[in-house]
Structures are given as structure tokens and as C-alpha cells.
Design a protein around this motif. Sequence first.
Motif, PDB file in Angstrom:
ATOM      1  N   VAL A  24       0.869  -1.164   0.000  1.00 40.25           N
ATOM      2  CA  VAL A  24       0.000   0.000   0.000  1.00 40.25           C
ATOM      3  C   VAL A  24       0.913   1.223   0.000  1.00 40.25           C
ATOM      4  N   GLU A  25       0.340   2.376  -0.264  1.00 42.61           N
ATOM      5  CA  GLU A  25       1.116   3.604  -0.274  1.00 42.61           C
ATOM      6  C   GLU A  25       0.687   4.479   0.906  1.00 42.61           C
ATOM      7  N   VAL A  26       1.657   4.928   1.679  1.00 37.56           N
ATOM      8  CA  VAL A  26       1.394   5.826   2.807  1.00 37.56           C
ATOM      9  C   VAL A  26       2.212   7.093   2.588  1.00 37.56           C
ATOM     10  N   ASP A  27       1.522   8.196   2.354  1.00 39.49           N
ATOM     11  CA  ASP A  27       2.176   9.485   2.117  1.00 39.49           C
ATOM     12  C   ASP A  27       3.273   9.385   1.056  1.00 39.49           C
ATOM     13  N   GLY A  28       2.961   8.692  -0.026  1.00 39.60           N
ATOM     14  CA  GLY A  28       3.881   8.575  -1.147  1.00 39.60           C
ATOM     15  C   GLY A  28       4.932   7.494  -1.008  1.00 39.60           C
ATOM     16  N   ARG A  29       4.918   6.767   0.074  1.00 35.96           N
ATOM     17  CA  ARG A  29       5.908   5.711   0.330  1.00 35.96           C
ATOM     18  C   ARG A  29       5.244   4.347   0.236  1.00 35.96           C
ATOM     19  N   ARG A  30       5.829   3.461  -0.534  1.00 29.93           N
ATOM     20  CA  ARG A  30       5.308   2.099  -0.682  1.00 29.93           C
ATOM     21  C   ARG A  30       5.716   1.289   0.547  1.00 29.93           C
ATOM     22  N   VAL A  31       4.712   0.678   1.202  1.00 28.03           N
ATOM     23  CA  VAL A  31       4.981  -0.085   2.426  1.00 28.03           C
ATOM     24  C   VAL A  31       4.268  -1.430   2.369  1.00 28.03           C
ATOM     25  N   VAL A  73      -7.246  10.161   5.021  1.00 26.11           N
ATOM     26  CA  VAL A  73      -7.720  10.047   3.644  1.00 26.11           C
ATOM     27  C   VAL A  73      -7.235   8.721   3.058  1.00 26.11           C
ATOM     28  N   VAL A  74      -8.155   7.935   2.504  1.00 23.96           N
ATOM     29  CA  VAL A  74      -7.811   6.674   1.848  1.00 23.96           C
ATOM     30  C   VAL A  74      -8.384   6.700   0.439  1.00 23.96           C
ATOM     31  N   ASN A  75      -7.522   6.535  -0.544  1.00 28.12           N
ATOM     32  CA  ASN A  75      -7.916   6.530  -1.953  1.00 28.12           C
ATOM     33  C   ASN A  75      -8.712   7.781  -2.330  1.00 28.12           C
ATOM     34  N   GLY A  76      -8.312   8.913  -1.764  1.00 32.02           N
ATOM     35  CA  GLY A  76      -8.959  10.181  -2.075  1.00 32.02           C
ATOM     36  C   GLY A  76     -10.230  10.460  -1.285  1.00 32.02           C
ATOM     37  N   LEU A  84     -10.982   1.283  11.733  1.00 34.28           N
ATOM     38  CA  LEU A  84     -12.008   0.371  11.220  1.00 34.28           C
ATOM     39  C   LEU A  84     -11.732  -0.133   9.810  1.00 34.28           C
ATOM     40  N   ARG A  85     -11.046   0.652   9.019  1.00 35.52           N
ATOM     41  CA  ARG A  85     -10.852   0.338   7.591  1.00 35.52           C
ATOM     42  C   ARG A  85      -9.723  -0.665   7.407  1.00 35.52           C
ATOM     43  N   GLU A  86     -10.035  -1.830   6.853  1.00 39.76           N
ATOM     44  CA  GLU A  86      -8.995  -2.801   6.526  1.00 39.76           C
ATOM     45  C   GLU A  86      -8.317  -2.391   5.228  1.00 39.76           C
ATOM     46  N   VAL A  87      -7.004  -2.542   5.182  1.00 37.61           N
ATOM     47  CA  VAL A  87      -6.268  -2.187   3.973  1.00 37.61           C
ATOM     48  C   VAL A  87      -6.550  -3.192   2.874  1.00 37.61           C
ATOM     49  N   GLU A  88      -6.438  -2.704   1.651  1.00 37.80           N
ATOM     50  CA  GLU A  88      -6.597  -3.534   0.462  1.00 37.80           C
ATOM     51  C   GLU A  88      -5.415  -3.279  -0.450  1.00 37.80           C
ATOM     52  N   PRO A  89      -5.063  -4.244  -1.284  1.00 38.38           N
ATOM     53  CA  PRO A  89      -3.919  -4.049  -2.172  1.00 38.38           C
ATOM     54  C   PRO A  89      -4.069  -2.758  -2.987  1.00 38.38           C
ATOM     55  N   VAL A  92      -4.093   3.884  -1.311  1.00 42.83           N
ATOM     56  CA  VAL A  92      -3.270   5.085  -1.192  1.00 42.83           C
ATOM     57  C   VAL A  92      -3.773   5.831   0.037  1.00 42.83           C
ATOM     58  N   ILE A  93      -2.922   5.900   1.042  1.00 40.46           N
ATOM     59  CA  ILE A  93      -3.288   6.471   2.336  1.00 40.46           C
ATOM     60  C   ILE A  93      -2.537   7.780   2.534  1.00 40.46           C
TER      61      ILE A  93
END
Length: 101
Positions: A24-31, A73-76, A84-89, A92-93
Motif C-alpha cells: 500500500v502507499e502511505v504518504d507517497g511511500r510504498r509499504v 484520507v484513503v484513496n482520495g 475500522l478500515r482494513e487495507v486492500e492491495p 493510497v493512504i
Amino acid sequence: MTGPYLLPAHLDPARPRHRTGFAVEVDGRRVAARAGQTVAAVLMSLGVTSWRGPDRRRGLFCGIGVCSECLLVVNGTPDVRACLREVEPGDVISTREPGTR
């Protein structure tokens, strides 16, 4: 030998069920993230304990979706509860408020 209250490891309900990893991407960083993790869990694994604008730092407080302190913000989409929100492949966070740098 197991006692009457012990479960074999493969039946343990607290054992992680999901082993699938993805990015996933967090503040422009792939993690790295795992299926079943919340956005908050991913952030905490990175050492990120607070977010939003510099004058309004907030983070994980109640952890059950009641307090609204963990909004980001997640995916805009703004105002997503990180706890509560589970991450998905490919998620963009952004830990910053919309319109801030």
C-alpha cells in the motif's frame, strides 16, 4: 499434552488468519501490509502514531470507531476511520488533511 483450556495452535482464534502480504502507499511511500490489517495497524507498524495537519495532530485513541480521532484520507476519500478500515492491495493512504502539505 494440552490442558482442558488450551487449544492446539491451528485452532487458536487469536492467531493471525491472513498471511497474504501486499503493498500500500502511505504518504507517497510504498509499504508492506497484510490482509486483515487495519489502516491504523499499518501506520503503527511504521511508527506513525499521529497524523493530520501540524496544528491538529491526532491519532489512534479509542480504536473502535467511536471517537473520530483517527480520521485520514484513503484513496482520495476523506474522513476514513483508520481503526475500522482494513487495507486492500494498492490503497493510497494520506495522513495529511486534504489541501495541506
